[in-house]
Design a protein around this motif. Structure first.
Motif, PDB file in Angstrom:
ATOM      1  N   GLY A 116     -15.204   4.321  11.021  1.00  0.00           N
ATOM      2  CA  GLY A 116     -14.928   2.894  10.948  1.00  0.00           C
ATOM      3  C   GLY A 116     -14.129   2.469   9.732  1.00  0.00           C
ATOM      4  O   GLY A 116     -13.781   3.260   8.859  1.00  0.00           O
ATOM      5  N   SER A 117     -13.878   1.182   9.690  1.00  0.00           N
ATOM      6  CA  SER A 117     -12.965   0.612   8.690  1.00  0.00           C
ATOM      7  C   SER A 117     -13.576   0.472   7.303  1.00  0.00           C
ATOM      8  O   SER A 117     -12.863   0.176   6.348  1.00  0.00           O
ATOM      9  CB  SER A 117     -12.468  -0.747   9.169  1.00  0.00           C
ATOM     10  N   GLN A 118     -14.882   0.670   7.157  1.00  0.00           N
ATOM     11  CA  GLN A 118     -15.476   0.582   5.818  1.00  0.00           C
ATOM     12  C   GLN A 118     -15.121   1.787   4.958  1.00  0.00           C
ATOM     13  O   GLN A 118     -15.301   1.755   3.747  1.00  0.00           O
ATOM     14  CB  GLN A 118     -16.978   0.416   5.922  1.00  0.00           C
ATOM     15  N   TRP A 119     -14.654   2.858   5.570  1.00  0.00           N
ATOM     16  CA  TRP A 119     -14.172   4.016   4.832  1.00  0.00           C
ATOM     17  C   TRP A 119     -12.708   3.758   4.494  1.00  0.00           C
ATOM     18  O   TRP A 119     -11.874   3.617   5.385  1.00  0.00           O
ATOM     19  CB  TRP A 119     -14.325   5.296   5.651  1.00  0.00           C
ATOM     20  N   GLN A 120     -12.407   3.680   3.218  1.00  0.00           N
ATOM     21  CA  GLN A 120     -11.056   3.376   2.770  1.00  0.00           C
ATOM     22  C   GLN A 120     -10.251   4.662   2.602  1.00  0.00           C
ATOM     23  O   GLN A 120     -10.707   5.617   1.968  1.00  0.00           O
ATOM     24  CB  GLN A 120     -11.095   2.607   1.441  1.00  0.00           C
ATOM     25  N   ALA A 121      -9.052   4.661   3.154  1.00  0.00           N
ATOM     26  CA  ALA A 121      -8.190   5.845   3.099  1.00  0.00           C
ATOM     27  C   ALA A 121      -7.105   5.653   2.056  1.00  0.00           C
ATOM     28  O   ALA A 121      -6.537   4.568   1.915  1.00  0.00           O
ATOM     29  CB  ALA A 121      -7.556   6.086   4.460  1.00  0.00           C
ATOM     30  N   SER A 122      -6.837   6.728   1.312  1.00  0.00           N
ATOM     31  CA  SER A 122      -5.696   6.729   0.396  1.00  0.00           C
ATOM     32  C   SER A 122      -4.871   7.971   0.699  1.00  0.00           C
ATOM     33  O   SER A 122      -5.417   9.046   0.947  1.00  0.00           O
ATOM     34  CB  SER A 122      -6.153   6.708  -1.060  1.00  0.00           C
ATOM     35  N   GLU A 123      -3.569   7.801   0.692  1.00  0.00           N
ATOM     36  CA  GLU A 123      -2.662   8.882   1.078  1.00  0.00           C
ATOM     37  C   GLU A 123      -1.874   9.371  -0.134  1.00  0.00           C
ATOM     38  O   GLU A 123      -1.439   8.580  -0.961  1.00  0.00           O
ATOM     39  CB  GLU A 123      -1.697   8.379   2.151  1.00  0.00           C
ATOM     40  N   THR A 124      -1.705  10.693  -0.202  1.00  0.00           N
ATOM     41  CA  THR A 124      -0.926  11.315  -1.263  1.00  0.00           C
ATOM     42  C   THR A 124       0.110  12.231  -0.624  1.00  0.00           C
ATOM     43  O   THR A 124      -0.232  13.039   0.244  1.00  0.00           O
ATOM     44  CB  THR A 124      -1.833  12.158  -2.185  1.00  0.00           C
ATOM     45  N   LEU A 125       1.347  12.100  -1.046  1.00  0.00           N
ATOM     46  CA  LEU A 125       2.418  12.976  -0.583  1.00  0.00           C
ATOM     47  C   LEU A 125       2.962  13.743  -1.788  1.00  0.00           C
ATOM     48  O   LEU A 125       3.214  13.157  -2.835  1.00  0.00           O
ATOM     49  CB  LEU A 125       3.552  12.162   0.047  1.00  0.00           C
ATOM     50  N   GLN A 126       3.100  15.054  -1.618  1.00  0.00           N
ATOM     51  CA  GLN A 126       3.648  15.861  -2.693  1.00  0.00           C
ATOM     52  C   GLN A 126       4.385  17.038  -2.063  1.00  0.00           C
ATOM     53  O   GLN A 126       3.784  17.837  -1.345  1.00  0.00           O
ATOM     54  CB  GLN A 126       2.546  16.360  -3.621  1.00  0.00           C
ATOM     55  N   ASN A 127       5.665  17.134  -2.327  1.00  0.00           N
ATOM     56  CA  ASN A 127       6.517  18.171  -1.740  1.00  0.00           C
ATOM     57  C   ASN A 127       6.337  18.169  -0.220  1.00  0.00           C
ATOM     58  O   ASN A 127       6.562  17.162   0.409  1.00  0.00           O
ATOM     59  CB  ASN A 127       6.229  19.539  -2.358  1.00  0.00           C
TER      60      ASN A 127
END
Length: 170
Positions: A116-127
């Motif tokens: 569900g939406s209470q779990w916050q996602a953060s995205e990291t891009l590297q190479n």
């Protein structure tokens, strides 16, 4: 919701010391949905994944258990460096980026839809690597899914990994 709670209770009840599940336990584990497995991982994190541990291998640096189920591929492990640092980790290798990204997208979609939406996602891009980390203010467990090129020298391969725990490199 009731099925998720009953799955967690059943997982606790199948957490015997033996490394082998009975045929009934295997059938039950095989019938679990990805959402029930993800919820079981989150729920059992604070207990060191106790209900999910099967065969144990010790070395000088950590304890490693085979889990009673695999969420990604068939290569998952429960790793404990000490009583306070545990993680459930899976990694699957692929011959090309497309397969790895499809596996990554499947895992992200499952975590997003199951928790569900209470779990916050953060995205990291590297190479050539992409990682999404899910956190919840009421849970100590973090979920991390990563897709990227491996460091293999002689053959270009890609890997998707899935981790629940507190060993996640930030």
């Amino acid at each position: 919701m009731i099925r998720i709670l009953s799955a967690a209770i059943c997982l606790i009840s199948i957490s015997g010391c033996g490394a082998t599940l009975t045929p009934e336990q295997s059938a039950y584990v095989d019938s679990l949905t990805p959402c029930e497995k993800i919820q079981g991982l989150v729920d059992s994190f604070d207990n060191g994944f106790a209900p999910l541990k099967a065969t144990r291998v010790q070395n000088n640096f950590s304890d490693i258990w085979t889990p009673k189920y695999h969420l990604l591929g068939n290569s998952c492990q429960i790793i404990g460096f000490n009583a306070n640092r545990m993680a459930y980790k899976c990694a699957e290798q692929y011959d090309d980026e497309t397969q790895s990204r499809e596996s990554f997208d499947w895992a992200v979609e499952k975590v997003t839809s199951c928790l569900g939406s209470q779990w916050q996602a953060s995205e990291t891009l590297q190479n050539d690597s992409k990682r999404i980390t899910f956190k919840h203010t009421n849970h100590t467990a973090q979920i991390s899914i990563q897709s990227g090129k491996t460091l293999a020298k002689y053959r270009k391969t890609w890997q998707t990994s899935f981790e629940v725990g507190d060993l996640i490199a930030q």
